[in-house]
Design a protein around this motif. Structure first.
Motif, PDB file in Angstrom:
ATOM      1  N   GLY A  74       0.812  -1.215   0.000  1.00  0.00           N
ATOM      2  CA  GLY A  74       0.000   0.000   0.000  1.00  0.00           C
ATOM      3  C   GLY A  74       0.843   1.261   0.000  1.00  0.00           C
ATOM      4  O   GLY A  74       0.547   2.220  -0.719  1.00  0.00           O
ATOM      5  N   LEU A  75       1.927   1.269   0.786  1.00  0.00           N
ATOM      6  CA  LEU A  75       2.796   2.442   0.828  1.00  0.00           C
ATOM      7  C   LEU A  75       3.509   2.667  -0.513  1.00  0.00           C
ATOM      8  O   LEU A  75       3.648   3.800  -0.968  1.00  0.00           O
ATOM      9  N   LEU A  76       3.937   1.577  -1.141  1.00  0.00           N
ATOM     10  CA  LEU A  76       4.586   1.691  -2.448  1.00  0.00           C
ATOM     11  C   LEU A  76       3.613   2.248  -3.491  1.00  0.00           C
ATOM     12  O   LEU A  76       3.953   3.139  -4.274  1.00  0.00           O
ATOM     13  N   ASN A  96      16.038   6.462 -13.550  1.00  0.00           N
ATOM     14  CA  ASN A  96      17.125   5.574 -13.173  1.00  0.00           C
ATOM     15  C   ASN A  96      17.206   4.348 -14.067  1.00  0.00           C
ATOM     16  O   ASN A  96      17.853   3.373 -13.714  1.00  0.00           O
ATOM     17  N   GLY A  97      16.536   4.385 -15.192  1.00  0.00           N
ATOM     18  CA  GLY A  97      16.556   3.235 -16.083  1.00  0.00           C
ATOM     19  C   GLY A  97      15.620   2.138 -15.616  1.00  0.00           C
ATOM     20  O   GLY A  97      15.670   1.027 -16.112  1.00  0.00           O
ATOM     21  N   GLY A  98      14.758   2.465 -14.643  1.00  0.00           N
ATOM     22  CA  GLY A  98      13.815   1.480 -14.135  1.00  0.00           C
ATOM     23  C   GLY A  98      12.712   1.219 -15.142  1.00  0.00           C
ATOM     24  O   GLY A  98      12.519   1.959 -16.093  1.00  0.00           O
ATOM     25  N   ASN A  99      12.002   0.168 -14.910  1.00  0.00           N
ATOM     26  CA  ASN A  99      10.956  -0.252 -15.832  1.00  0.00           C
ATOM     27  C   ASN A  99       9.626  -0.232 -15.096  1.00  0.00           C
ATOM     28  O   ASN A  99       9.431  -1.009 -14.161  1.00  0.00           O
ATOM     29  N   VAL A 100       8.698   0.639 -15.523  1.00  0.00           N
ATOM     30  CA  VAL A 100       7.401   0.740 -14.860  1.00  0.00           C
ATOM     31  C   VAL A 100       6.585  -0.539 -15.020  1.00  0.00           C
ATOM     32  O   VAL A 100       5.641  -0.773 -14.268  1.00  0.00           O
ATOM     33  N   ALA A 101       6.954  -1.381 -15.982  1.00  0.00           N
ATOM     34  CA  ALA A 101       6.245  -2.651 -16.153  1.00  0.00           C
ATOM     35  C   ALA A 101       6.528  -3.584 -14.980  1.00  0.00           C
ATOM     36  O   ALA A 101       5.677  -4.382 -14.601  1.00  0.00           O
ATOM     37  N   LEU A 102       7.722  -3.477 -14.408  1.00  0.00           N
ATOM     38  CA  LEU A 102       8.078  -4.340 -13.283  1.00  0.00           C
ATOM     39  C   LEU A 102       7.472  -3.800 -11.999  1.00  0.00           C
ATOM     40  O   LEU A 102       6.778  -4.512 -11.274  1.00  0.00           O
ATOM     41  N   VAL A 103       7.790  -2.537 -11.676  1.00  0.00           N
ATOM     42  CA  VAL A 103       7.255  -1.840 -10.505  1.00  0.00           C
ATOM     43  C   VAL A 103       6.798  -0.486 -11.006  1.00  0.00           C
ATOM     44  O   VAL A 103       7.591   0.226 -11.627  1.00  0.00           O
ATOM     45  N   PRO A 104       5.596  -0.093 -10.854  1.00  0.00           N
ATOM     46  CA  PRO A 104       4.530  -0.610 -10.015  1.00  0.00           C
ATOM     47  C   PRO A 104       3.523  -1.507 -10.727  1.00  0.00           C
ATOM     48  O   PRO A 104       2.647  -2.051 -10.060  1.00  0.00           O
ATOM     49  N   PRO A 108       3.467  -3.842  -7.184  1.00  0.00           N
ATOM     50  CA  PRO A 108       2.381  -4.440  -6.429  1.00  0.00           C
ATOM     51  C   PRO A 108       0.983  -4.199  -7.006  1.00  0.00           C
ATOM     52  O   PRO A 108       0.009  -4.547  -6.357  1.00  0.00           O
ATOM     53  N   LEU A 109       0.866  -3.593  -8.211  1.00  0.00           N
ATOM     54  CA  LEU A 109      -0.479  -3.310  -8.721  1.00  0.00           C
ATOM     55  C   LEU A 109      -1.206  -4.582  -9.141  1.00  0.00           C
ATOM     56  O   LEU A 109      -2.298  -4.871  -8.655  1.00  0.00           O
ATOM     57  N   LEU A 110      -0.618  -5.368 -10.044  1.00  0.00           N
ATOM     58  CA  LEU A 110      -1.268  -6.603 -10.482  1.00  0.00           C
ATOM     59  C   LEU A 110      -1.076  -7.705  -9.438  1.00  0.00           C
ATOM     60  O   LEU A 110      -2.033  -8.294  -8.952  1.00  0.00           O
ATOM     61  N   ALA A 111       0.170  -8.017  -9.150  1.00  0.00           N
ATOM     62  CA  ALA A 111       0.463  -9.055  -8.151  1.00  0.00           C
ATOM     63  C   ALA A 111       0.668  -8.377  -6.810  1.00  0.00           C
ATOM     64  O   ALA A 111       1.773  -8.317  -6.277  1.00  0.00           O
ATOM     65  N   GLY A 112      -0.396  -7.843  -6.284  1.00  0.00           N
ATOM     66  CA  GLY A 112      -0.335  -7.153  -5.003  1.00  0.00           C
ATOM     67  C   GLY A 112      -0.659  -8.093  -3.856  1.00  0.00           C
ATOM     68  O   GLY A 112      -0.919  -9.284  -4.055  1.00  0.00           O
ATOM     69  N   PRO A 113      -0.669  -7.559  -2.664  1.00  0.00           N
ATOM     70  CA  PRO A 113      -0.939  -8.383  -1.484  1.00  0.00           C
ATOM     71  C   PRO A 113      -2.265  -9.129  -1.552  1.00  0.00           C
ATOM     72  O   PRO A 113      -2.349 -10.286  -1.159  1.00  0.00           O
TER      73      PRO A 113
END
Length: 194
Positions: A74-76, A96-104, A108-113
């Motif tokens: 939830g915080l993320l 930072n070269g991150g990939n929005v497909a991985l996070v978020p 945690p959006l699709l495979a969230g808690p």
């Protein structure tokens, strides 16, 4: 199978994912957005399967409770939602070269808690190969629907143009922040009830 599919469909919400997906992939090429859809679903599928098989063992080994996992997710999500609401295009992940497909998106959006916990509950009830097939088909089916929803949302992007994307981004940020706050509130409630 139907119970697994419907439960995960409601939790993972393919239709509700579309505006967030469009917001996070706006300003990028269609090929990049298609790749992001595929990567997000692949990451989500991998996380769900790992937690279905090893989830309880992982949480027990790390001494992590389900409410703690839910609160962290939830915080993320809240951080991502605040970026969408404030209109920051230079997201730290992308910079930072991150990939929005991985996070978020993937987690945690699709495979969230919620999806992880539901999958762990279904995995505990597996007694026969028929039960295993039902859980596996439900997981595969919902991920197929997720991919189709994101993949075919791209024509919507062409239709609504840049101003529409800005509106969708703000709405998605608001909805995502509400989801995040609800996740944290549910986690706090679960902590109190323990």
């Amino acid at each position: 199978m139907v119970e697994v599919f419907v439960t995960l469909f409601v939790i993972m919400d393919p239709v509700g994912t579309v505006p967030i997906f469009l917001s996070l992939t706006s300003g990028r090429s269609v090929d990049h957005a298609r790749r992001a859809a595929w990567q997000a679903v692949t990451v989500s599928f991998f996380v769900i399967v790992v937690f279905a098989v090893f989830g309880q063992g992982i949480l027990d080994y790390l001494s992590i409770s389900l409410p703690a996992l839910q609160c962290a997710g939830g915080l993320l999500l809240l951080l991502v939602a605040l970026e969408l609401l404030t209109g920051k295009d230079d997201q730290p992940l992308a910079a930072n070269g991150g990939n929005v497909a991985l996070v978020p998106l993937g987690t945690p959006l699709l495979a969230g808690p919620g999806a992880i916990v539901a999958t762990m509950v279904f995995a505990r009830r597996v007694d026969t190969f028929g039960d295993l097939d039902a859980v596996a088909l439900g997981i595969v089916g919902v991920h197929l629907v997720l991919w189709l929803a994101m993949r075919f949302s791209l024509p919507i992007l062409k239709l609504i143009r840049e101003s529409g994307v800005m509106l969708v981004t703000r709405i998605a940020g608001l909805l995502l922040s509400a989801i995040a706050v609800q996740m944290v509130a549910d986690a706090v409630r679960a902590f109190v009830e323990q």
